[in-house]
Design a protein around this motif. Structure first.
Motif: not given
Length: 297
Positions: A10, A13, A31, A33, A50, A55
């Motif tokens: 990632i 975010a 949000t 990503i 965020n 996750k």
């Protein structure tokens, strides 16, 4: 590791806020990503903020973004950026009793490339600048990358790299080296392994860690030939135009010899060739710079 085994990473975010059509107030929407697996980009959204993201659940929502949605097709009227080679320090040179040697070599080459950035030449390698770490240290040099075969490999193919190309290569190397001499510098490490070619077939001289102002005592470099058995013909103790000129003379003779050898490889009338070392003896003797001839045992 296959692309399927490469973990998703990632990279951002970001909360997205939008204006409510009814109230006209700005309110949190979602949000967004963005993640990567190798070179493949992924995108996903969640209604969570965020600061409180799940996750594991989030990763399941990510979907790959088609490359054409991110990267437009290159058109011939645009300028293509040069490919980059990052030259990093050679750690094999590290010795505790000479702790600064590696850093000094990298710093010195960076300084030479800065001179060449101010005084460029088409047949000399180019640096795009220093790679700098977060703590302000130089970790490498970003150099223009040249693809394809170098001079050493081309020398063994008389069909695709004939006499005309070899002569042109030597003439351009002479001009490039003279440019260095005009700047008060000498390369001191002329070798087929340090010559690459542009897409247009122009030779480019690389590797400037042995390049110094003329007259500087050399710690590295200064050897002329031999490129195959590792035995030098001569060694110069100081940076000099004589060293470069002898190196070009050696490369020129070596290229001619390789051309003749390969062209007559299957010819039973193949003659013996005068060793290149003999052609350099006179040059070394005439040199005004301190020079030592080395003979093979």
């Amino acid at each position: 590791m296959s692309s399927a085994e490469t973990p998703l990473r990632i990279v951002s975010a970001n909360e997205v806020w939008k204006e409510n059509e009814d109230s006209g107030k700005i309110a949190f929407s979602h949000t967004a990503i963005v993640a990567f697996r190798g070179e493949t980009a992924y995108h996903g959204t969640t209604t969570g903020r965020n600061t409180a993201l799940d996750k594991e659940a989030l990763l399941k929502t990510l979907k790959p973004i088609p490359r054409e949605h991110i990267y437009p097709q290159f058109s011939s009227h645009f300028t293509r950026a040069p490919e980059i080679h990052i030259k990093t320090p050679s750690l094999s040179l590290y010795e505790p009793d000479q702790a600064q040697q590696i850093a000094d070599l990298l710093l010195h080459e960076a300084e030479i490339y800065e001179i060449l950035r101010r005084h460029p030449h088409p047949n000399l390698g180019q640096s795009l600048g220093c790679v700098v770490s977060d703590d302000g240290r130089i970790t490498g040099l970003a150099l223009v990358k040249y693809n394809g075969l170098g001079l050493f490999e081309r020398a063994y193919d008389p069909e695709s790299f004939g006499e005309e190309q070899r002569n042109h290569c030597i003439e351009r190397l002479k001009v490039a080296v003279q440019h260095l001499h005009d700047l008060g510098l000498a390369h001191n490490d002329l070798s087929p392994e340090n010559v690459m070619f542009t897409d247009d077939g122009e030779p480019v001289l690389l590797d400037f860690d042995s390049c110094h102002p003329i007259g500087t005592k050399l710690i590295k470099g200064g050897q002329v030939g031999e490129f195959e058995n590792g035995i030098p013909v001569a060694k110069y103790e100081s940076s000099s135009a004589d060293c470069d000129n002898a190196g070009i003379e050696y490369i020129s003779a070596w290229l001619k010899r390789k051309y003749e050898e390969r062209k007559s490889k299957n010819d039973p009338r193949k003659r013996d060739y005068e060793p290149v070392e003999e052609s350099l003896g006179e040059t070394c003797a005439k040199s005004s710079n301190e020079c030592t001839e080395i003979s093979e045992e």
